[in-house]
Design a protein around this motif. Structure first.
Motif, PDB file in Angstrom:
ATOM      1  N   GLY A 108       0.809  -1.203   0.000  1.00  0.00           N
ATOM      2  CA  GLY A 108       0.000   0.000   0.000  1.00  0.00           C
ATOM      3  C   GLY A 108       0.849   1.262   0.000  1.00  0.00           C
ATOM      4  O   GLY A 108       2.046   1.226  -0.308  1.00  0.00           O
ATOM      5  N   ASP A 117      -4.700   0.720   0.634  1.00  0.00           N
ATOM      6  CA  ASP A 117      -4.399  -0.338  -0.330  1.00  0.00           C
ATOM      7  C   ASP A 117      -3.384  -1.358   0.177  1.00  0.00           C
ATOM      8  O   ASP A 117      -2.770  -2.064  -0.626  1.00  0.00           O
ATOM      9  CB  ASP A 117      -3.918   0.244  -1.673  1.00  0.00           C
ATOM     10  N   GLY A 118      -3.212  -1.447   1.495  1.00  0.00           N
ATOM     11  CA  GLY A 118      -2.342  -2.477   2.044  1.00  0.00           C
ATOM     12  C   GLY A 118      -3.065  -3.814   2.114  1.00  0.00           C
ATOM     13  O   GLY A 118      -4.295  -3.886   2.066  1.00  0.00           O
TER      14      GLY A 118
END
Length: 156
Positions: A108, A117-118
């Motif tokens: 992310g 977005d990890g």
């Protein structure tokens, strides 16, 4: 098998130095040798793990080699609001969870001090995680987790 894995991990002895906050205890057991193997028997590791958990020690460095080191790490009472994410441009991390569990986030990007977005996953005792250099990572949530942390710098 577990004792063989711990012995191999101990012998590898890899990771670059990472600053530790002033309130956290940092102990260095020995310099990583370049002319012989170093080992930490399972009972020694178990004793150290019990001690750092009882004394709320964040990190014990078993071996220090400048561009590589081997550590025991411990975190507790981490929440999404207190989680810290790190990225080491040249340093690879290998984690082997010894006790406890937690939610690990890797990858992310940081946007307005938030990791987006990890990839999240729960890790626990016996799990091994390889974190490439430059990859954001951190424990997002845990009551208590203790892991061996083997780190080394990538060649330039």
């Amino acid at each position: 098998m577990r004792s063989h894995i711990l012995a191999v991990i101990s012998l590898v002895g890899i990771l670059s130095a990472t600053p530790v906050a002033a309130q956290q205890v940092r102990e260095v057991r020995e310099a990583a040798p370049s002319d012989r193997a170093a080992d930490f028997p399972a009972e020694v590791l178990a004793h150290e793990i019990t001690r750092i958990e009882a004394e709320d020690i964040y990190l014990v460095r078993l071996l220090e080699g400048g561009t590589h080191n081997t550590n025991i790490r411990h975190d507790e009472n981490i929440t999404p609001d207190t989680a810290v994410y790190r990225s080491h441009p040249r340093t690879v991390d290998v984690w082997i969870v010894q006790r406890g569990s937690g939610t690990l986030v890797t990858g992310g990007r940081m946007v307005n001090d938030e990791l987006v977005d990890g990839v999240e996953r729960v890790i626990g005792e016996g799990d091994l995680v390889f974190i490439p250099a430059g990859t954001l990572h951190g424990i997002k949530e845990t009551i208590s987790i203790t892991w061996l942390n083997i780190r080394y710098d990538m060649a330039e």
